[in-house]
Write a protein that holds these residues in place. Sequence first.
Motif, PDB file in Angstrom:
ATOM      1  N   THR A  73      74.265  85.346 113.461  1.00 56.21           N
ATOM      2  CA  THR A  73      73.973  85.069 112.052  1.00 56.21           C
ATOM      3  C   THR A  73      73.947  86.358 111.250  1.00 56.21           C
ATOM      4  O   THR A  73      73.556  87.411 111.754  1.00 56.21           O
ATOM      5  CB  THR A  73      72.614  84.350 111.925  1.00 56.21           C
ATOM      6  N   LEU A  74      74.355  86.257 109.990  1.00 59.97           N
ATOM      7  CA  LEU A  74      74.421  87.406 109.092  1.00 59.97           C
ATOM      8  C   LEU A  74      73.565  87.126 107.868  1.00 59.97           C
ATOM      9  O   LEU A  74      73.565  86.013 107.332  1.00 59.97           O
ATOM     10  CB  LEU A  74      75.879  87.635 108.674  1.00 59.97           C
ATOM     11  N   LEU A  75      72.849  88.161 107.423  1.00 57.92           N
ATOM     12  CA  LEU A  75      71.935  88.048 106.282  1.00 57.92           C
ATOM     13  C   LEU A  75      72.402  89.018 105.206  1.00 57.92           C
ATOM     14  O   LEU A  75      72.653  90.190 105.488  1.00 57.92           O
ATOM     15  CB  LEU A  75      70.533  88.410 106.763  1.00 57.92           C
ATOM     16  N   THR A  76      72.522  88.537 103.961  1.00 54.43           N
ATOM     17  CA  THR A  76      72.937  89.410 102.862  1.00 54.43           C
ATOM     18  C   THR A  76      71.952  89.293 101.704  1.00 54.43           C
ATOM     19  O   THR A  76      71.315  88.259 101.514  1.00 54.43           O
ATOM     20  CB  THR A  76      74.354  89.046 102.354  1.00 54.43           C
ATOM     21  N   SER A  77      71.815  90.365 100.935  1.00 51.91           N
ATOM     22  CA  SER A  77      70.966  90.342  99.739  1.00 51.91           C
ATOM     23  C   SER A  77      71.716  90.997  98.593  1.00 51.91           C
ATOM     24  O   SER A  77      72.612  91.818  98.813  1.00 51.91           O
ATOM     25  CB  SER A  77      69.644  91.055  99.987  1.00 51.91           C
ATOM     26  N   SER A  78      71.323  90.654  97.369  1.00 51.47           N
ATOM     27  CA  SER A  78      72.185  91.012  96.239  1.00 51.47           C
ATOM     28  C   SER A  78      71.435  91.204  94.929  1.00 51.47           C
ATOM     29  O   SER A  78      70.296  90.761  94.754  1.00 51.47           O
ATOM     30  CB  SER A  78      73.230  89.901  96.056  1.00 51.47           C
ATOM     31  N   ASP A  79      72.145  91.844  93.987  1.00 51.58           N
ATOM     32  CA  ASP A  79      71.666  91.969  92.614  1.00 51.58           C
ATOM     33  C   ASP A  79      71.648  90.623  91.895  1.00 51.58           C
ATOM     34  O   ASP A  79      71.098  90.526  90.787  1.00 51.58           O
ATOM     35  CB  ASP A  79      72.550  92.937  91.825  1.00 51.58           C
ATOM     36  N   ASP A  80      72.242  89.590  92.494  1.00 48.79           N
ATOM     37  CA  ASP A  80      72.157  88.264  91.875  1.00 48.79           C
ATOM     38  C   ASP A  80      70.819  87.586  92.188  1.00 48.79           C
ATOM     39  O   ASP A  80      70.629  86.404  91.899  1.00 48.79           O
ATOM     40  CB  ASP A  80      73.342  87.381  92.281  1.00 48.79           C
ATOM     41  N   LYS A  81      69.874  88.372  92.790  1.00 49.21           N
ATOM     42  CA  LYS A  81      68.489  87.970  93.072  1.00 49.21           C
ATOM     43  C   LYS A  81      68.360  87.012  94.259  1.00 49.21           C
ATOM     44  O   LYS A  81      67.292  86.447  94.496  1.00 49.21           O
ATOM     45  CB  LYS A  81      67.823  87.333  91.831  1.00 49.21           C
ATOM     46  N   SER A  82      69.448  86.838  95.005  1.00 49.16           N
ATOM     47  CA  SER A  82      69.416  85.894  96.118  1.00 49.16           C
ATOM     48  C   SER A  82      69.582  86.584  97.465  1.00 49.16           C
ATOM     49  O   SER A  82      70.082  87.709  97.560  1.00 49.16           O
ATOM     50  CB  SER A  82      70.511  84.828  95.954  1.00 49.16           C
ATOM     51  N   ILE A  83      69.140  85.878  98.495  1.00 51.44           N
ATOM     52  CA  ILE A  83      69.367  86.240  99.893  1.00 51.44           C
ATOM     53  C   ILE A  83      70.185  85.103 100.482  1.00 51.44           C
ATOM     54  O   ILE A  83      69.872  83.920 100.243  1.00 51.44           O
ATOM     55  CB  ILE A  83      68.026  86.360 100.650  1.00 51.44           C
ATOM     56  N   LYS A  84      71.226  85.416 101.243  1.00 46.72           N
ATOM     57  CA  LYS A  84      72.063  84.360 101.810  1.00 46.72           C
ATOM     58  C   LYS A  84      72.196  84.544 103.322  1.00 46.72           C
ATOM     59  O   LYS A  84      72.188  85.668 103.823  1.00 46.72           O
ATOM     60  CB  LYS A  84      73.445  84.336 101.153  1.00 46.72           C
ATOM     61  N   VAL A  85      72.319  83.418 104.012  1.00 47.50           N
ATOM     62  CA  VAL A  85      72.461  83.403 105.460  1.00 47.50           C
ATOM     63  C   VAL A  85      73.814  82.783 105.802  1.00 47.50           C
ATOM     64  O   VAL A  85      74.178  81.729 105.261  1.00 47.50           O
ATOM     65  CB  VAL A  85      71.311  82.613 106.128  1.00 47.50           C
ATOM     66  N   TRP A  86      74.539  83.452 106.713  1.00 45.49           N
ATOM     67  CA  TRP A  86      75.906  83.073 107.073  1.00 45.49           C
ATOM     68  C   TRP A  86      76.058  83.051 108.589  1.00 45.49           C
ATOM     69  O   TRP A  86      75.349  83.749 109.294  1.00 45.49           O
ATOM     70  CB  TRP A  86      76.918  84.099 106.527  1.00 45.49           C
ATOM     71  N   THR A  87      77.026  82.268 109.071  1.00 45.94           N
ATOM     72  CA  THR A  87      77.423  82.406 110.472  1.00 45.94           C
ATOM     73  C   THR A  87      78.373  83.590 110.566  1.00 45.94           C
ATOM     74  O   THR A  87      79.164  83.845 109.641  1.00 45.94           O
ATOM     75  CB  THR A  87      78.141  81.152 111.000  1.00 45.94           C
ATOM     76  N   VAL A  88      78.292  84.333 111.658  1.00 39.57           N
ATOM     77  CA  VAL A  88      79.232  85.440 111.865  1.00 39.57           C
ATOM     78  C   VAL A  88      80.617  84.871 112.161  1.00 39.57           C
ATOM     79  O   VAL A  88      81.628  85.337 111.629  1.00 39.57           O
ATOM     80  CB  VAL A  88      78.746  86.363 113.003  1.00 39.57           C
ATOM     81  N   HIS A  89      80.667  83.828 112.989  1.00 43.42           N
ATOM     82  CA  HIS A  89      81.941  83.172 113.298  1.00 43.42           C
ATOM     83  C   HIS A  89      82.427  82.406 112.072  1.00 43.42           C
ATOM     84  O   HIS A  89      81.755  81.509 111.562  1.00 43.42           O
ATOM     85  CB  HIS A  89      81.765  82.222 114.484  1.00 43.42           C
ATOM     86  N   ARG A  90      83.555  82.804 111.551  1.00 41.20           N
ATOM     87  CA  ARG A  90      84.190  82.178 110.378  1.00 41.20           C
ATOM     88  C   ARG A  90      83.415  82.359 109.077  1.00 41.20           C
ATOM     89  O   ARG A  90      83.791  81.788 108.050  1.00 41.20           O
ATOM     90  CB  ARG A  90      84.461  80.689 110.632  1.00 41.20           C
ATOM     91  N   GLN A  91      82.312  83.110 109.100  1.00 42.71           N
ATOM     92  CA  GLN A  91      81.557  83.446 107.894  1.00 42.71           C
ATOM     93  C   GLN A  91      81.216  82.213 107.054  1.00 42.71           C
ATOM     94  O   GLN A  91      81.404  82.171 105.836  1.00 42.71           O
ATOM     95  CB  GLN A  91      82.322  84.469 107.042  1.00 42.71           C
ATOM     96  N   LYS A  92      80.691  81.204 107.729  1.00 45.23           N
ATOM     97  CA  LYS A  92      80.296  79.965 107.049  1.00 45.23           C
ATOM     98  C   LYS A  92      78.940  80.151 106.374  1.00 45.23           C
ATOM     99  O   LYS A  92      77.981  80.596 106.998  1.00 45.23           O
ATOM    100  CB  LYS A  92      80.229  78.822 108.067  1.00 45.23           C
ATOM    101  N   PHE A  93      78.852  79.802 105.079  1.00 41.04           N
ATOM    102  CA  PHE A  93      77.594  79.875 104.338  1.00 41.04           C
ATOM    103  C   PHE A  93      76.633  78.803 104.845  1.00 41.04           C
ATOM    104  O   PHE A  93      77.009  77.633 104.971  1.00 41.04           O
ATOM    105  CB  PHE A  93      77.851  79.693 102.839  1.00 41.04           C
ATOM    106  N   LEU A  94      75.378  79.195 105.136  1.00 41.11           N
ATOM    107  CA  LEU A  94      74.375  78.252 105.625  1.00 41.11           C
ATOM    108  C   LEU A  94      73.374  77.874 104.539  1.00 41.11           C
ATOM    109  O   LEU A  94      73.204  76.708 104.230  1.00 41.11           O
ATOM    110  CB  LEU A  94      73.652  78.833 106.845  1.00 41.11           C
ATOM    111  N   PHE A  95      72.701  78.871 103.951  1.00 41.36           N
ATOM    112  CA  PHE A  95      71.742  78.579 102.884  1.00 41.36           C
ATOM    113  C   PHE A  95      71.355  79.861 102.165  1.00 41.36           C
ATOM    114  O   PHE A  95      71.664  80.966 102.625  1.00 41.36           O
ATOM    115  CB  PHE A  95      70.487  77.878 103.435  1.00 41.36           C
ATOM    116  N   SER A  96      70.676  79.710 101.028  1.00 45.57           N
ATOM    117  CA  SER A  96      70.216  80.871 100.266  1.00 45.57           C
ATOM    118  C   SER A  96      68.717  80.748  99.996  1.00 45.57           C
ATOM    119  O   SER A  96      68.145  79.651 100.014  1.00 45.57           O
ATOM    120  CB  SER A  96      70.984  81.013  98.948  1.00 45.57           C
TER     121      SER A  96
END
Length: 310
Positions: free
Chosen positions: A116-139
């Motif tokens: 799993t991959l975790l990203t954070s941003s200036d758009d004020k959100s945190i997002k969680v993704w699968t590493v395989h195929r980079q599928k968005f899971l939730f924010s």
Amino acid sequence: MSSVMDDPTLERHFKGHKDAITSLDFNSNMKQIASGSMDACVMIWNMKPQMRAYRFVGHKDVVTCVQFSPSGHLVASASRDKTVRLWVPSVKGESTVFRAHTGTVRSVSFSSDGQTLLTSSDDKSIKVWTVHRQKFLFSLNQHINWVRCAKFSPDGRLIVSASDDKTVKLWDKNSRECIHSFCEHGGYVNYADFHPSGTCIAAASTDNTVKVWDIRTHKLLQHYQVSIHEADVMRSEGCLSSDSEKGLLSSELQYGLHSAMVNSLSFHPSGNYLITASSDSTLKILDLLEGRLLYTLHGHQVTHHILSFH
């Protein structure tokens, strides 16, 4: 480094980026270092002097964060161009890219299992993704300003985030709810991470301090005045349980050791030490067992923004 620390010495000096370095990370095999830069490039540095570095070009703007996967077979990079790239850290430098956010991506972090991959941003959100195929899971969306950093706990069940709204938030990955907001910082929070035990978190702020909280009590940590030697004696005599050992951290641990904002921090894998990087051009190594400053390092003449303890 072992749990008993040797005096720090300069091992290697790397040069190759065309602008300021914003992020770095060690490969778990200790044979490579990844770095990101204002020059929009990712570089992979090989620890063996005879092996040349790899320069990866793909991002269209500043690279804000890089991290190796736990296996060391991938490097994730985040950028001001709003994308995340996953690179194979070899001479070919192949990568996949996905648009992760609607603002600058400030951080990228793998879960300990590498799935799993975790990203954070200036758009004020945190997002969680699968590493395989980079599928968005939730924010996760409760911050009200830029999110500078987000990290998984060692067991992958929790997430900690640091924001310009002056809070550190603790999230439950499964319920996707904010468990607690730590609001004690007087400035923007640049960085946060979990202690290797998973029982506490540390945060670095523009208010020049580093704070450490126990995530079970949500309070600044209590301190048991036990030296490293005394802890070894107590452990050998069976007087020190693993839980009490994890509590050997400084009372109201609020280090005002820097004279300028603290940009980053990293726990030693043993959990006994914490290293901090500041705009006062110093790195500080703190002994968490004794609650004292061990070393001040002055290797650079400019602001320290990033570091990694291995």
